[in-house]
Design a protein around this motif. Structure first.
Motif, mmCIF file in Angstrom:
data_model
loop_
_atom_site.group_PDB
_atom_site.id
_atom_site.type_symbol
_atom_site.label_atom_id
_atom_site.label_comp_id
_atom_site.label_asym_id
_atom_site.label_seq_id
_atom_site.Cartn_x
_atom_site.Cartn_y
_atom_site.Cartn_z
ATOM 1 N N VAL B 18 -78.658 -33.369 -10.102
ATOM 2 C CA VAL B 18 -78.776 -34.733 -10.605
ATOM 3 C C VAL B 18 -78.997 -35.714 -9.448
ATOM 4 O O VAL B 18 -79.771 -36.650 -9.548
ATOM 5 N N VAL B 19 -78.315 -35.454 -8.335
ATOM 6 C CA VAL B 19 -78.523 -36.252 -7.127
ATOM 7 C C VAL B 19 -78.856 -35.279 -6.005
ATOM 8 O O VAL B 19 -78.123 -34.314 -5.774
ATOM 9 N N HIS B 20 -80.006 -35.521 -5.349
ATOM 10 C CA HIS B 20 -80.501 -34.535 -4.387
ATOM 11 C C HIS B 20 -80.459 -35.086 -2.975
ATOM 12 O O HIS B 20 -81.454 -35.614 -2.487
ATOM 13 N N CYS B 40 -81.690 -41.813 -13.503
ATOM 14 C CA CYS B 40 -82.116 -41.436 -12.157
ATOM 15 C C CYS B 40 -80.928 -41.075 -11.269
ATOM 16 O O CYS B 40 -81.102 -40.669 -10.137
ATOM 17 N N GLY B 41 -79.695 -41.248 -11.774
ATOM 18 C CA GLY B 41 -78.538 -40.830 -10.985
ATOM 19 C C GLY B 41 -77.785 -41.966 -10.325
ATOM 20 O O GLY B 41 -76.931 -41.727 -9.466
ATOM 21 N N THR B 44 -74.068 -41.771 -11.442
ATOM 22 C CA THR B 44 -73.468 -40.584 -10.847
ATOM 23 C C THR B 44 -73.144 -40.842 -9.377
ATOM 24 O O THR B 44 -72.051 -40.508 -8.898
ATOM 25 N N THR B 45 -74.075 -41.456 -8.653
ATOM 26 C CA THR B 45 -73.846 -41.757 -7.243
ATOM 27 C C THR B 45 -72.638 -42.677 -7.090
ATOM 28 O O THR B 45 -71.745 -42.436 -6.273
ATOM 29 N N GLY B 210 -82.928 -38.801 -8.870
ATOM 30 C CA GLY B 210 -81.917 -38.303 -7.957
ATOM 31 C C GLY B 210 -82.272 -38.417 -6.492
ATOM 32 O O GLY B 210 -81.561 -37.886 -5.643
#
Ligand SMILES: Nc1ncnc2c1ncn2[C@@H]1O[C@H](COP(=O)(O)OP(=O)(O)OP(=O)(O)O)[C@@H](O)[C@H]1O
Ligand SMILES: [Mg+2]
Lengths: 288, 361
Positions: B18-20, B40-41, B44-45, B210
């Motif tokens: 999800v986050v790269h 786009c994350g 989450t970030t 991500g």
């Protein structure tokens, strides 16, 4: 103008019909209960009269006096039954609630293997009628020596109530947004504090209603209790009711008096907790 | 106040990334906005910084501590959630004071902090209400109040304004900016609204799928987008993009129209590109034109007008693509009218047609 008056009449008629319907439904539900209460105050002749005497001629506390007074001399040990019922119902309710909270919370918040399966299995266990279990339980309890003990009945009632409390409490925790606990954690709570200070109080009314259900189930249960208890050490009130039947007579008045004694704590509890139920879930904390 | 560093932070849900590998340095007191399309994350970030989400890889540093394994309560930050997450069973006062109570502060101390926060956010008359009896804007303010009472080192905001109506949103945007100037804490703010991003940020972080696409001040990302994604995402209306091929220092559009390359750009003949120009840099002749020595002209038929008062937005068609242009000191224009437009070449961008990268570099 005419239509406005018509409208008003129609509205009033509807309201009246509504009340009438409610009244009929409530009578249907309440009359047997009221009949029991009434009979507990009436002499046996009047109870047994044919055709029935609707308006009581004389009321007295005789049945109650007999019920409480006879304990020592071969009468019915009502207070012992009452105590047994209280101990068994309260303990099993508390345990069922604790397990239900832990389980319901887990089902609502965490994902784990075979979650769906476990949930279905729990529910399915409730599909087995309790009476069907009475013989196997009787045998097992007999062998392990926990027949006719508080512990035995508590065990049975916890098992009966846990699937239900888990299911109910799971539903209530699902309605509590998980951001609440997250906000609490950021505000400095441990996971445990976040649960007790935020999630639990918010879901409290739901948990209380699960508690009432569990309590009433244990309090009123007869089928299993009648098999698994045999003496005053563990007999509960529903089983105790049967003490009023002897070989040739049925002491209806005494039975009704005991039934009233059974109804009172249940009613009290419902009234006390009802405030919680109505105060209800105020989910204003997050947008609707 | 504290700096925040994300070092190659990765988040995976099972096999799903999800986050790269996000790298980001946020200075003390900086207001950083994470912006990007839905999914786009961003959240989450932010949640990884908050400690609400485990990180799969990399390091997160707050102040001078690596906080990877610290629970949220030990990170000394505050967060405002999109749905506010006010405690419904507590009054506004209790909501505001909750963190201090948990920290076992004395009652007078709590009262003082709560009163001060209530003052700043005009919540004083509402202190004894429960959240259920508040309007959306009031709940939003309580959520902010709950954050500032703690005097955290870092503020996290996850789309705090997206449930408010347009007017209130503008108002709260100003409040947030004032608040930041006042308390000076580091802020990480997530939004998918580019106007919020532009107006609030010291630095904007644009994310997609991500990845971080570009980091820069609002003006930097507005004036020098690294690719077509940023060019169309930031700025309103989005940058116009025209497909074409480079021939002898000019971009030849689909219908044969030619526009010179922006000054200083040398691109090999035959390369397929997209010519990018913002509405502010393509304006009808005879009105105020962008001040530049590098002007090119094209004729376009206007299809639609949107008068906005001091300017009018003109929709016109060039080489089969719809373009938006701005007319300052507007006069009435009727649809179908063909006008000559000046293009400020030095403000234009050339993007590779395949990679979307800005060839100005
Ligand atoms: N618990 C989860 N399990 C699996 N995937 C998840 C989980 N949580 C989020 N995702 C995925 O991670 C991606 C990023 O989610 P995130 O919430 O960070 O997006 P976002 O940028 O905040 O979007 P929005 O603007 O819509 O809030 C999404 O594709 C989402 O589907
Ligand atoms: Mg989000």
């Amino acid at each position: 103008m005419a239509s406005a008056t018509q409208h008003r009449i129609k509205k009033r008629a509807l309201k009246t019909a509504h009340f009438l319907g409610l009244f009929l439904a409530m009578s249907l539900i309440c009359i047997p209960g009221l009949w029991v209460v009434l009979n507990s105050f009436r002499p046996t002749i009047e109870i047994m009269a044919k055709p029935p005497v609707w308006m009581p001629q004389s009321l007295s506390l005789d049945h109650y006096r007999a019920m409480f007074g006879g304990a020592g001399e071969g009468g019915i040990p009502v207070m012992t039954y009452f105590r047994n019922s209280l101990i068994i119902s309260i303990t099993s309710t508390v345990i069922a609630l604790l397990v239900g909270m832990a389980g319901g919370y887990a089902f609502a918040r965490y994902s784990f293997k075979a979650k769906g399966m476990m949930f279905v299995a729990l529910m399915a266990s409730r599909a087995v009628p309790g009476v069907a279990l009475s013989l196997p339980l009787f045998i097992i309890f007999g062998r392990t020596g926990i027949i006719d003990t508080h512990f035995g009945l508590i065990l049975v009632y916890v098992a009966m109530n846990v699937p239900f409390t888990i299911w109910l409490i799971d539903g209530f925790f699902r309605q509590v947004p998980k951001e609440l606990a997250e906000a609490a954690e950021i505000d400095g709570c441990t996971r445990w504090q976040a649960f007790w200070k935020v999630e639990f109080p918010v879901a409290r009314s739901g948990i209380a209603s699960a508690g009432i259900f569990a309590f009433l189930t244990s309090w009123n249960e007869y089928a299993l209790a009648s098999q698994l208890t045999r003496s005053t050490t563990s007999k509960t009130m529903p089983v105790g009711l049967l003490d009023f039947t002897s070989q040739f007579t049925l002491n209806w008045g005494g039975m009704c008096a005991l039934a009233v004694l059974m109804i009172i704590p249940a009613l009290l509890l419902t009234f006390v907790v009802q405030k919680h139920l109505i105060a209800g879930l105020t989910f204003g904390g997050v947008k609707g | 106040m504290a700096q925040v560093q994300l070092k190659n932070v990765v988040k995976k849900y099972g096999a799903l990334g999800v986050v790269h590998g996000v790298n980001l340095d946020i200075a003390e007191g900086e207001f950083v906005v994470l912006v990007g399309p839905s999914g786009c994350g961003k959240s989450t970030t932010l949640r990884m910084v908050a400690g609400l989400e485990d990180i799969t890889g990399g390091d997160i540093v707050i102040g001078d501590r690596v906080v990877n394994d610290l629970p949220p309560r030990e990170r000394n930050l505050a967060m405002v959630f999109q749905n506010y997450a006010l405690y419904p069973h507590m009054t506004v006062r209790e909501n505001l004071g909750f963190s201090l109570k948990i920290a076992k502060k004395s009652q007078p101390e709590i009262d003082r902090a709560v009163d001060e926060a209530a003052n700043i956010l005009s919540l004083t008359p509402l202190l004894d209400r429960k959240p259920g009896a508040l309007s959306g804007g009031q709940r939003q303010r309580v959520a902010m109040g709950r954050a500032i009472v703690r005097q955290p080192e870092v503020f996290l905001f996850d789309e705090p304004l997206s449930n408010l109506d347009a007017k209130l949103r503008t108002q709260m945007r100003v409040e947030i900016k004032k608040l930041h100037q006042r308390v000076g804490s580091t802020v990480i703010y997530v939004t998918h609204d580019q106007i919020e991003a532009m107006t609030l940020a010291d630095r904007i972080v644009i994310m997609r799928d991500g990845h971080i696409v570009q980091v820069g001040t609002p003006l930097q990302v507005f004036e020098n987008p690294v690719n077509t994604f940023v060019a169309t995402f930031i700025g309103s209306p989005p940058m116009n993009l025209l497909d074409g091929t480079v021939q002898a220092g000019q971009v030849v559009l689909a219908d044969g129209t030619t526009i010179p390359l922006p000054p200083g750009l040398h691109i090999a003949d035959g390369r397929r590109v997209q010519f990018g120009v913002r509405a502010d840099n393509i304006m009808p002749e005879g009105h105020a034109l962008p001040p530049t020595a590098h002007m090119a002209f094209v004729d376009m038929a206007v299809t639609l007008t949107e008068p906005l008062g001091t300017e009018t937005l003109l929709y016109a068609t060039l080489a089969g693509t719809e373009i938006q242009a701005k007319m300052l000191n507007p006069r009435p224009v009727s649809p179908g009218e063909t006008m000559r437009f000046g293009v400020a070449l030095d403000k234009c961008h050339i993007f590779d047609a395949d990679t979307g990268l800005n060839l100005r570099g």
